[in-house]
Design a protein around this motif. Sequence first.
Motif, PDB file in Angstrom:
ATOM      1  N   LEU A   2      38.122  30.489  54.297  1.00 15.36           N
ATOM      2  CA  LEU A   2      38.150  31.609  55.533  1.00 15.36           C
ATOM      3  C   LEU A   2      36.808  31.874  55.760  1.00 15.36           C
ATOM      4  N   PRO A   3      36.467  32.177  57.065  1.00 21.27           N
ATOM      5  CA  PRO A   3      35.234  32.639  57.556  1.00 21.27           C
ATOM      6  C   PRO A   3      34.653  34.207  56.928  1.00 21.27           C
ATOM      7  N   VAL A   4      33.752  34.418  56.924  1.00 21.87           N
ATOM      8  CA  VAL A   4      33.446  35.764  56.384  1.00 21.87           C
ATOM      9  C   VAL A   4      33.942  36.868  57.274  1.00 21.87           C
ATOM     10  N   GLU A   5      33.866  36.753  58.747  1.00 22.73           N
ATOM     11  CA  GLU A   5      34.141  37.781  59.549  1.00 22.73           C
ATOM     12  C   GLU A   5      35.730  37.988  59.598  1.00 22.73           C
ATOM     13  N   GLN A   6      36.629  36.858  59.267  1.00 23.11           N
ATOM     14  CA  GLN A   6      38.051  37.077  59.410  1.00 23.11           C
ATOM     15  C   GLN A   6      38.298  37.445  57.901  1.00 23.11           C
ATOM     16  N   ALA A   7      37.533  37.019  56.752  1.00 24.45           N
ATOM     17  CA  ALA A   7      37.825  37.926  55.612  1.00 24.45           C
ATOM     18  C   ALA A   7      37.884  39.344  55.438  1.00 24.45           C
ATOM     19  N   LEU A   8      36.605  39.739  55.955  1.00 22.40           N
ATOM     20  CA  LEU A   8      36.440  41.147  56.053  1.00 22.40           C
ATOM     21  C   LEU A   8      37.398  41.966  56.960  1.00 22.40           C
ATOM     22  N   GLU A   9      38.031  41.434  58.270  1.00 23.96           N
ATOM     23  CA  GLU A   9      38.949  41.972  59.004  1.00 23.96           C
ATOM     24  C   GLU A   9      40.183  42.048  58.310  1.00 23.96           C
ATOM     25  N   ARG A  10      40.485  41.072  57.322  1.00 25.63           N
ATOM     26  CA  ARG A  10      41.917  41.243  56.884  1.00 25.63           C
ATOM     27  C   ARG A  10      41.857  42.237  55.494  1.00 25.63           C
ATOM     28  N   LEU A 267      56.165  39.541  36.158  1.00 26.89           N
ATOM     29  CA  LEU A 267      55.631  40.771  36.297  1.00 26.89           C
ATOM     30  C   LEU A 267      56.453  41.437  37.411  1.00 26.89           C
ATOM     31  N   GLY A 268      57.116  40.761  38.241  1.00 24.70           N
ATOM     32  CA  GLY A 268      58.076  41.456  39.149  1.00 24.70           C
ATOM     33  C   GLY A 268      57.145  42.103  40.387  1.00 24.70           C
ATOM     34  N   ALA A 269      57.451  43.407  40.678  1.00 23.85           N
ATOM     35  CA  ALA A 269      56.913  43.998  41.728  1.00 23.85           C
ATOM     36  C   ALA A 269      55.540  44.341  41.727  1.00 23.85           C
ATOM     37  N   ASP A 270      54.934  44.357  40.205  1.00 23.05           N
ATOM     38  CA  ASP A 270      53.785  44.505  39.626  1.00 23.05           C
ATOM     39  C   ASP A 270      52.710  43.200  39.707  1.00 23.05           C
ATOM     40  N   ALA A 271      53.492  41.992  40.085  1.00 23.24           N
ATOM     41  CA  ALA A 271      52.761  40.927  40.225  1.00 23.24           C
ATOM     42  C   ALA A 271      51.614  40.843  41.409  1.00 23.24           C
ATOM     43  N   LEU A 272      50.492  40.097  41.031  1.00 27.84           N
ATOM     44  CA  LEU A 272      49.459  39.796  42.291  1.00 27.84           C
ATOM     45  C   LEU A 272      50.044  39.233  43.354  1.00 27.84           C
ATOM     46  N   ARG A 273      49.838  39.448  44.495  1.00 33.04           N
ATOM     47  CA  ARG A 273      50.381  38.659  45.725  1.00 33.04           C
ATOM     48  C   ARG A 273      48.819  38.592  46.421  1.00 33.04           C
ATOM     49  N   VAL A 274      48.555  37.224  46.443  1.00 30.19           N
ATOM     50  CA  VAL A 274      47.274  37.022  47.164  1.00 30.19           C
ATOM     51  C   VAL A 274      47.467  36.781  48.518  1.00 30.19           C
ATOM     52  N   GLY A 275      46.377  37.603  49.010  1.00 26.14           N
ATOM     53  CA  GLY A 275      46.498  37.491  50.504  1.00 26.14           C
ATOM     54  C   GLY A 275      45.567  36.182  51.126  1.00 26.14           C
ATOM     55  N   PHE A 276      44.482  36.143  50.478  1.00 24.75           N
ATOM     56  CA  PHE A 276      43.572  34.834  50.772  1.00 24.75           C
ATOM     57  C   PHE A 276      42.535  34.685  49.395  1.00 24.75           C
ATOM     58  N   TRP A 277      42.066  33.708  49.553  1.00 23.40           N
ATOM     59  CA  TRP A 277      41.281  33.209  48.346  1.00 23.40           C
ATOM     60  C   TRP A 277      40.324  32.038  48.879  1.00 23.40           C
TER      61      TRP A 277
END
Length: 413
Positions: A2-10, A267-277
């Motif tokens: 992901l480009p830096v600008e898009q990552a920061l925007e997200r 972990l259910g609802a407490d699990a990590l949900r990754v937006g981007f990496w």
Amino acid sequence: MLPVEQALERILSALAPLPAEMVPVSHALGRVTAEPIRARRTQPPVDVSAMDGYAVRAADVATVPATLRRVGSAPAGGRYPGILGPGEAVRIFTGGPVPDGADAIVLQEDVDASAEADGAAITVREGAPAGTFVRRAGLDFRTGDVGVPAGRRLTARDIGLAAAMNVPWIAVTRRPRVAILSTGDEIVRPGELVESTSIVSSNAYALAAVVRAVGGEAVDLGIAPDDRDALRALAAGARGADLLVTSGGASVGRHDLVQEALGDGSLGADALRVGFWKIAMRPGKPLIFGHLGAVPMLGLPGNPVSTVVCATVFLRPALERMLGLAAGPSAPAEAVLAVDLKPNDRRQDYMRATSEPGPDGRRLVTPFVKQDSSMMSRLAEADCLVVRPPHDPARSAGDRVEILPLDAGFLSI
């Protein structure tokens, strides 16, 4: 990647300003206003004198020398009770209310007084047109005027203004509470170095300093070893925080467990949900953003330089967004290269560099030859980052480039 600008925007789109809280004006320095600060009084509340001298009627001193009779005095905080009549003068001091009937102030050095007593004659040697040295009521501000807008980090000047406006309490955005978690079997605290293969933890301290400098509260969750259960146990301490920041464990190595351990479906609802990496930047490629349960999480690389550069590019704007400031990419400046640079690859590069004034007044920047992301000494020596966009062509000495200043950043409050 992901480009830096898009990552920061997200990242910024996933965050919002925190609720307001009230703090006394004496404790508001560096805080961010959650609503405008309005004057609770008019300043000055009445017409006052700007100088030490005598309050007179301008018509009485239109021709000089003029002889008048002193009829009273008006010190700061006091007031002459009567109405100034023709041929009369009132001794007045800076800040003293202008008597009714007076419309000008003559300087004390322009007056010869036979005695400092009421009833004495004075001789005015210099005239004063109407309005001379008179500060009109409301010259500074009036009741209801906005002195400080919302979304502003309060300076010492703002504090003085708020106090002058008779504002004892100020609504400010609550400080973001940021949980910081370091990972890795090899990481030890400063002063605890026991093995030659150990690495002294610098990331947690640098990140906490960034958080505090921008205006947040840092909570150190400790160092998680390369063990899934231990990592989950320490990460659970982030519940209730406004942001979790991890360092290390974000890459793809056998011991990089952040996504694996925290993203476990058990972990259910407490699990990590990754937006981007993964970000198309250097240093800092293996950066994670997501949510651990309800808590936004920013997973930074473990290399110390990568951590601080990512904190500059991503963490600081994220904190500013939560504080209600106008968040966005840090404002770049322009400088001139002192050396040649090779072409850049597909990742946006943040090169550690030093700068100095050039002969034409512009900044002359010299990136370090070695840009290794483990070299904290180089980062501490640098005063800026040279920002090279993806696929930037070869550059020659004298070319203009964008820089991200470091010295005027986090400690400018």
